[in-house]
Scaffold this motif. Structure first.
Motif, PDB file in Angstrom:
ATOM      1  N   MET A   1      -9.290 -28.682 -20.353  1.00  0.00           N
ATOM      2  CA  MET A   1      -9.179 -27.382 -21.020  1.00  0.00           C
ATOM      3  C   MET A   1     -10.008 -26.335 -20.284  1.00  0.00           C
ATOM      4  O   MET A   1      -9.588 -25.188 -20.142  1.00  0.00           O
ATOM      5  N   SER A   2     -11.163 -26.725 -19.792  1.00  0.00           N
ATOM      6  CA  SER A   2     -12.003 -25.810 -19.027  1.00  0.00           C
ATOM      7  C   SER A   2     -11.318 -25.435 -17.709  1.00  0.00           C
ATOM      8  O   SER A   2     -11.213 -24.260 -17.364  1.00  0.00           O
ATOM      9  N   ASN A   3     -10.855 -26.433 -16.987  1.00  0.00           N
ATOM     10  CA  ASN A   3     -10.205 -26.196 -15.693  1.00  0.00           C
ATOM     11  C   ASN A   3      -8.980 -25.293 -15.816  1.00  0.00           C
ATOM     12  O   ASN A   3      -8.724 -24.459 -14.960  1.00  0.00           O
ATOM     13  N   ARG A   4      -8.237 -25.471 -16.896  1.00  0.00           N
ATOM     14  CA  ARG A   4      -6.985 -24.744 -17.088  1.00  0.00           C
ATOM     15  C   ARG A   4      -7.131 -23.517 -17.988  1.00  0.00           C
ATOM     16  O   ARG A   4      -6.151 -22.832 -18.263  1.00  0.00           O
ATOM     17  N   GLN A   5      -8.342 -23.269 -18.482  1.00  0.00           N
ATOM     18  CA  GLN A   5      -8.618 -22.138 -19.375  1.00  0.00           C
ATOM     19  C   GLN A   5      -7.736 -22.181 -20.614  1.00  0.00           C
ATOM     20  O   GLN A   5      -7.099 -21.187 -20.985  1.00  0.00           O
ATOM     21  N   LEU A   6      -7.681 -23.339 -21.275  1.00  0.00           N
ATOM     22  CA  LEU A   6      -6.872 -23.531 -22.474  1.00  0.00           C
ATOM     23  C   LEU A   6      -7.740 -23.500 -23.718  1.00  0.00           C
ATOM     24  O   LEU A   6      -8.835 -24.042 -23.725  1.00  0.00           O
ATOM     25  N   ARG A   7      -7.228 -22.908 -24.773  1.00  0.00           N
ATOM     26  CA  ARG A   7      -7.909 -22.917 -26.064  1.00  0.00           C
ATOM     27  C   ARG A   7      -7.256 -23.885 -27.040  1.00  0.00           C
ATOM     28  O   ARG A   7      -7.849 -24.252 -28.047  1.00  0.00           O
ATOM     29  N   ARG A   8      -6.020 -24.283 -26.734  1.00  0.00           N
ATOM     30  CA  ARG A   8      -5.285 -25.215 -27.582  1.00  0.00           C
ATOM     31  C   ARG A   8      -4.561 -26.215 -26.698  1.00  0.00           C
ATOM     32  O   ARG A   8      -3.975 -25.835 -25.681  1.00  0.00           O
ATOM     33  N   LEU A   9      -4.570 -27.478 -27.129  1.00  0.00           N
ATOM     34  CA  LEU A   9      -4.001 -28.549 -26.325  1.00  0.00           C
ATOM     35  C   LEU A   9      -3.129 -29.450 -27.197  1.00  0.00           C
ATOM     36  O   LEU A   9      -3.644 -30.176 -28.053  1.00  0.00           O
ATOM     37  N   PRO A  10      -1.804 -29.393 -27.018  1.00  0.00           N
ATOM     38  CA  PRO A  10      -0.932 -30.311 -27.754  1.00  0.00           C
ATOM     39  C   PRO A  10      -1.190 -31.756 -27.304  1.00  0.00           C
ATOM     40  O   PRO A  10      -1.408 -32.019 -26.119  1.00  0.00           O
ATOM     41  N   ILE A  11      -1.151 -32.665 -28.265  1.00  0.00           N
ATOM     42  CA  ILE A  11      -1.437 -34.070 -28.019  1.00  0.00           C
ATOM     43  C   ILE A  11      -0.157 -34.881 -28.217  1.00  0.00           C
ATOM     44  O   ILE A  11       0.562 -34.678 -29.199  1.00  0.00           O
ATOM     45  N   THR A  12       0.089 -35.813 -27.290  1.00  0.00           N
ATOM     46  CA  THR A  12       1.315 -36.610 -27.348  1.00  0.00           C
ATOM     47  C   THR A  12       0.996 -38.099 -27.482  1.00  0.00           C
ATOM     48  O   THR A  12      -0.103 -38.554 -27.155  1.00  0.00           O
ATOM     49  N   GLU A  13       1.996 -38.803 -27.956  1.00  0.00           N
ATOM     50  CA  GLU A  13       1.942 -40.252 -28.034  1.00  0.00           C
ATOM     51  C   GLU A  13       3.367 -40.729 -27.817  1.00  0.00           C
ATOM     52  O   GLU A  13       4.287 -40.250 -28.497  1.00  0.00           O
ATOM     53  N   ASP A  14       3.548 -41.603 -26.848  1.00  0.00           N
ATOM     54  CA  ASP A  14       4.898 -42.073 -26.490  1.00  0.00           C
ATOM     55  C   ASP A  14       5.836 -40.898 -26.219  1.00  0.00           C
ATOM     56  O   ASP A  14       7.010 -40.920 -26.600  1.00  0.00           O
ATOM     57  N   GLY A  15       5.312 -39.845 -25.609  1.00  0.00           N
ATOM     58  CA  GLY A  15       6.119 -38.694 -25.234  1.00  0.00           C
ATOM     59  C   GLY A  15       6.417 -37.700 -26.341  1.00  0.00           C
ATOM     60  O   GLY A  15       7.063 -36.695 -26.102  1.00  0.00           O
ATOM     61  N   LYS A  16       5.961 -37.965 -27.558  1.00  0.00           N
ATOM     62  CA  LYS A  16       6.210 -37.067 -28.687  1.00  0.00           C
ATOM     63  C   LYS A  16       4.924 -36.358 -29.086  1.00  0.00           C
ATOM     64  O   LYS A  16       3.846 -36.953 -29.072  1.00  0.00           O
TER      65      LYS A  16
END
Length: 140
Positions: free
Chosen positions: A94-109
């Motif tokens: 998140m720091s490297n990409r300057q993201l404030r929100r990160l969607p989380i996946t499991e098995d591609g969903k």
């Protein structure tokens, strides 16, 4: 001590719309649910993410029609991480990409989302704190 994973801290209650939703519909959802982001889905595939800031900066500031498709204002090619990833790795990405929100996946969903505040609240070590410091810093 067990290392925290994104599964441990993610928000599972996601607000999603399909690409046909309008600016007004998404803004109304944000107000009603007191949230700052909505995921744009194409079936079960994540097609984008839109934030309250995106709506203000990319649409309202230019006087765009509130009936416009939300996809015109969403960020696409969204970076995601797997639920089994460590909180420390997520903070660094998140720091490297300057993201404030990160969607989380499991098995591609998509199964959750982690916000900057989630990391700050759950930061367990110095590396996490250092990574978090870089997220909100202006870039050169």
């Amino acid at each position: 001590m067990t290392q925290l994973t994104l599964r441990d801290i993610m928000t599972r209650d996601l607000t999603t719309v399909d690409g046909g939703a309008t600016l007004k519909e998404v803004a109304t959802l944000m107000r009603e649910q007191d949230i700052g982001n909505v995921l744009i889905m194409d079936g079960e595939r994540l097609a984008g993410i839109v934030t309250d800031r995106d709506i203000v900066i990319r649409a309202v500031a230019y006087g765009h029609d509130l009936g416009s498709a939300i996809t015109d204002y969403a960020s696409d090619n969204v970076f995601t991480m797997d639920a089994s990833s460590s909180v420390q790795d997520a903070a660094q990405e998140m720091s490297n990409r300057q993201l404030r929100r990160l969607p989380i996946t499991e098995d591609g969903k998509v199964v959750g989302i982690v916000a900057l505040a989630d990391l700050a609240t759950n930061a367990t070590g110095r590396a996490d704190e250092q990574a978090l410091q870089g997220i909100s810093q202006p870039t050169g």
